[in-house]
Design an enzyme around this catalytic site. Structure first.
Site, short mmCIF file in Angstrom:
data_model
loop_
_atom_site.label_atom_id
_atom_site.label_comp_id
_atom_site.label_asym_id
_atom_site.label_seq_id
_atom_site.Cartn_x
_atom_site.Cartn_y
_atom_site.Cartn_z
N LYS A 17 -93.54 21.78 91.05
CA LYS A 17 -93.90 22.98 90.55
C LYS A 17 -95.29 23.57 91.10
CE LYS A 17 -96.05 21.89 85.95
NZ LYS A 17 -97.20 22.22 86.50
N THR A 18 -96.31 22.49 91.20
CA THR A 18 -97.63 22.88 91.66
C THR A 18 -97.25 22.93 93.07
OG1 THR A 18 -98.50 21.26 90.15
CG2 THR A 18 -99.82 21.87 92.16
N ARG B 37 -93.15 10.12 82.84
CA ARG B 37 -94.52 9.89 83.32
C ARG B 37 -94.30 8.81 84.61
NH1 ARG B 37 -96.06 14.27 83.51
NH2 ARG B 37 -94.09 14.68 82.66
N GLN C 75 -91.27 20.27 77.76
CA GLN C 75 -92.40 19.63 77.81
C GLN C 75 -93.56 20.27 76.83
OE1 GLN C 75 -93.96 17.47 81.56
NE2 GLN C 75 -92.30 18.81 82.40
N ASP D 251 -99.44 28.84 84.82
CA ASP D 251 -98.93 27.35 84.77
C ASP D 251 -98.71 26.72 83.43
OD1 ASP D 251 -97.52 25.12 85.71
OD2 ASP D 251 -99.48 24.12 86.44
N GLU D 252 -97.93 25.93 83.30
CA GLU D 252 -97.84 25.33 81.77
C GLU D 252 -97.59 26.34 80.71
OE1 GLU D 252 -97.16 22.41 81.68
OE2 GLU D 252 -98.36 21.18 83.44
#
Length: 726
Positions: free
Chosen positions: A31-32, A601, A249, A218-219
């Site tokens: 996504k980044t 992770r 998340q 974002d997020e």
């Protein structure tokens, strides 16, 4: 454009520039990368001026990474997009315009310790007892009001039942007035007052809507009501808003994050284009299989399935330890094994846990083995006593009405101004509507205190006046030296000449280096900007990424990071899911998402552990394996179990026995040590189904606290309750 660098879904997220866009980005789906390319595409292909683009994320680390990537793609430019955290963006906004709300632009930002000092004072004013209602709890509820975009005028005290929230509602207006009187803001105010500013001043809202024609967030699953309002205010005129996030998340409900923001985005923004990023580039297929199986148990989520072209990879190690010492020993051995077999450095791996208290035994084992580690989330540099003392001097010079900082330093180092004298001055200030510094200034002429303390106070006021007079003439680092010298702070520590004082001197030298480095990197910025940076530092910003340091952190802290190998410890009912979540379906689902975050992770290696019994918070508990483990397909697990009883003193390697079945709850007719432990599901003939949330007493005479879905919490004696374990 970029068709050879992005997959089709990422490309769609880049090219869909107009109107509202929701990018549902699974863990490790790039996504980044997609956000970065979207910014570059807007500038290069759409000819959008960089300064017309605003990108907001949640950590300074993420903002820096995103901006660095944009720099790399664009090269040298006259201007760049504004990439920052919510708090940094709001801080800049308020520094320019907060006078519109009646504050001075030289406001200070109170950190958690400053807020605690202030709320204690406010609780005394409204007669709220600190022992019955801990100040941290009151602050937490006040933060909740602000996260929900509720001002003191919006709060109706009679809407709350007796308890902490009611008391917080009583303290809130007093606390907010005290902040205003001190020209101070807390972290939540940065967000709330920014949204309020745009809401109350349409011309400013219009100006910033025109300036930022394209907004990326974002997020987005971590936004609260205040942040959501801020985004809507900035984008309602042009609707060019792209939000990126993953409902799976969303793990910050406890601090105000509202998962409904991402789930209902399509309802709030008409004609939203939804794009799903489901290809994972980070993890092996076995890890993704486990993560997907766990999170699919949740009801409140958007349907998505992560997939990868990566190999199946290693099986996930599931280790059932005898106790927490055996668990820590097994984890340390596994970390060393991975480092040896795979050539990983310790900083390529991480140990994750649900609560900070779980790290102690692990730290003991790591120290015994001489393995270097870092606990992420420990005491921040800028929260150390000597650093906060000197920063408080700076804040008072810049903002003389800051009574919290002033109270901190008025007798530091010791100069004979006692608490009783200060109380008298504060009472005088309250009576006459004065700031604390002005009250201290009048202490001697108005004979507020006796002659001895009055002279000491006068000397202190003279010191502050002198520091204010030389502030304008010095560079920040030089001014810091003046404070250290003229206050006697440095000399006091040098005279003490102890191990502790030398350590504190080292921290002050490091503070000087920080100020000097800031001045060199930001020559146009002032001491005020430096002070702003000290309160916006997060735990992740301090993460030491040098080789060979093993990071230990909570599952809440690890989001946004990735490691070659991950050990998740304490995956058992009562810890993960946490006992506090057992009575709430929403909180229980968040615990499952927390487990999903931890699993994802890991890139190539994953170890999941739990223990038959665990000493934590001074008591021993018997926990069952987490219910979340039951969802993981057996073919991706390699199950191991300790042998040899509870001999935790042995230094030999733990024994491994493969393919041990996960223990299952079952009905019992005799009471063993493991019966009715936290997380056990039971049936009661009158109250129905429930979950054990606490247990006390001795074997054969257990007293249990059970949360029943219909009857709430009940404390029952197992011998007489006719409970059935299900």
């Amino acid at each position: 454009m970029f068709s050879d660098e992005l997959n089709p879904q990422q490309l769609a997220a880049v090219h869909q520039t107009e109107g509202p866009v929701l990018v549902v980005a699974g863990a490790g789906s790039g996504k980044t990368r997609a956000i970065t390319y979207r910014i570059v595409y807007l500038i290069r292909a759409k000819q959008v001026p960089p300064e017309s683009i605003l990108a907001i994320t949640f950590t300074n680390k993420a903002a820096k990474e995103m901006l660095d990537r944009v720099y790399q793609k664009l090269g040298a430019c006259e201007s760049y997009p504004w990439v920052s955290t919510f708090h940094s963006f709001c801080l800049k906004l308020l520094r320019k315009h907060i006078h519109e709300l009646g504050y001075s632009n030289e406001f200070v930002i109170y950190d958690s310790q400053d807020q605690l000092s202030l709320v204690k004072k406010c609780m005394k004013k409204v007669n709220v007892n600190e022992e019955a209602f801990p100040p941290r709890s009151i602050l937490s509820h006040i933060s909740g009001f602000k996260n929900d975009y509720l001002f003191p005028s919006d709060i109706r005290v009679d809407n709350y039942a007796y308890g902490h929230q009611l008391k917080a509602a009583e303290v809130y207006p007093v606390y907010q007035k005290a902040l205003r009187d001190n020209n101070g803001l807390d972290f939540d105010d940065l967000l709330m007052l920014s949204a309020h500013l745009l809401q109350q001043h349409p011309s400013l809202k219009e100006y910033y809507s025109r300036r930022f024609r394209y907004v990326l967030v974002d997020e987005f699953q971590d936004t609260n009501a205040t942040q959501y309002n801020l985004v809507r205010l900035l984008t309602e005129s042009h609707q060019n808003v792209c939000v990126v996030g993953d409902d799976d998340q969303s793990i910050y409900r406890w601090r105000g994050a509202n998962i409904e923001n991402i789930l209902n985005f399509e309802k709030d923004y008409a004609n939203t284009r939804v794009i799903k990023l489901e290809q994972n580039y980070r993890s092996s297929q076995n890890i993704l299989t486990a993560a997907g199986a766990v999170v699919r148990e949740n009801v409140t989520r958007k349907d998505k399935t992560l997939w990868t072209e990566n190999a199946a990879g290693h099986q996930i190690i599931y280790y059932r330890a005898e106790d927490e010492v055996d668990e820590a020993r097994a984890v340390c051995e596994r970390i060393q094994e991975w480092a040896s077999e795979d050539g990983h450095s310790f900083n390529d791996m991480a140990v994750l846990y649900r609560t900070n208290a779980q790290s102690r035994v692990l730290e003991d084992q790591l120290r015994q083995r001489g393995l270097p580690y870092q606990v992420v989330g420990g005491l921040k540099f800028y929260e150390r006593r000597e650093v906060k003392d000197i920063l408080a001097y700076m804040r008072v010079v810049l903002n003389p009405v800051d009574s919290v900082s002033l109270k901190r330093i008025v007798n530091v180092p010791v100069r004979g101004i006692g608490k009783s004298s200060l109380d008298k001055v504060e009472a005088y200030c309250d009576q006459h509507g004065l700031s604390l510094l002005e009250g201290l200034r009048q202490a001697e002429p108005q004979k507020i205190v006796s002659t001895g303390p009055a002279k000491k106070i006068a000397q202190f006021v003279t010191l502050i006046d002198h520091l204010q007079s030389i502030f304008e003439e010095r560079e920040p680092a030089e001014f810091l030296n003046e404070i250290l010298a003229r206050t006697g702070y440095m000399g006091k520590l040098e005279d003490e000449n102890s191990v502790e004082s030398r350590s504190r001197l080292e921290n002050l030298n490091e503070l000087y280096s920080a100020v000097e480095q800031f001045s060199e990197s930001n020559p146009e910025n002032t001491l005020r900007e430096f002070l702003d940076t000290t309160v916006l530092v997060s735990d992740l910003d301090k993460l030491d990424e040098s080789r060979g340091i093993l990071p230990l952190m909570t599952l809440h802290t690890c989001k946004g990071l990735e490691f070659e190998g991950v050990c998740m410890i304490g995956v058992e009912n009562g810890l993960l899911p946490h006992a506090s979540s057992m009575s709430s379906p929403e909180e229980f689902e968040e615990e499952r998402r927390l487990c999903y975050v931890g699993i994802t992770r890991a890139k190539s290696r994953l170890m999941i552990t739990n223990a038959r019994r665990r000493r934590i918070y001074g008591s021993t508990y018997n926990y069952q394996p987490s219910d979340f483990l039951a969802a993981i397909p057996g073919e991706v697990l390699k199950k191991e179990m300790a042998l040899g009883g509870f001999d935790t003193q042995s230094s030999s390697s733990y024994d491994r026995r493969p393919e041990i079945s996960l223990p299952e709850p079952a009905s019992r007719t005799s009471y063993k040590d493991g019966d009715y432990c936290v997380g056990t599901k039971v049936l009661h003939p009158k109250f129905g189904s429930g979950v054990v949330v606490n247990r006390e007493g001795n074997e054969g005479d257990w007293k249990v606290v059970i949360f029943f879905k219909k009857a709430g919490k009940k404390k029952l004696a197992v011998n007489h309750a006719n409970l059935i374990v299900v």
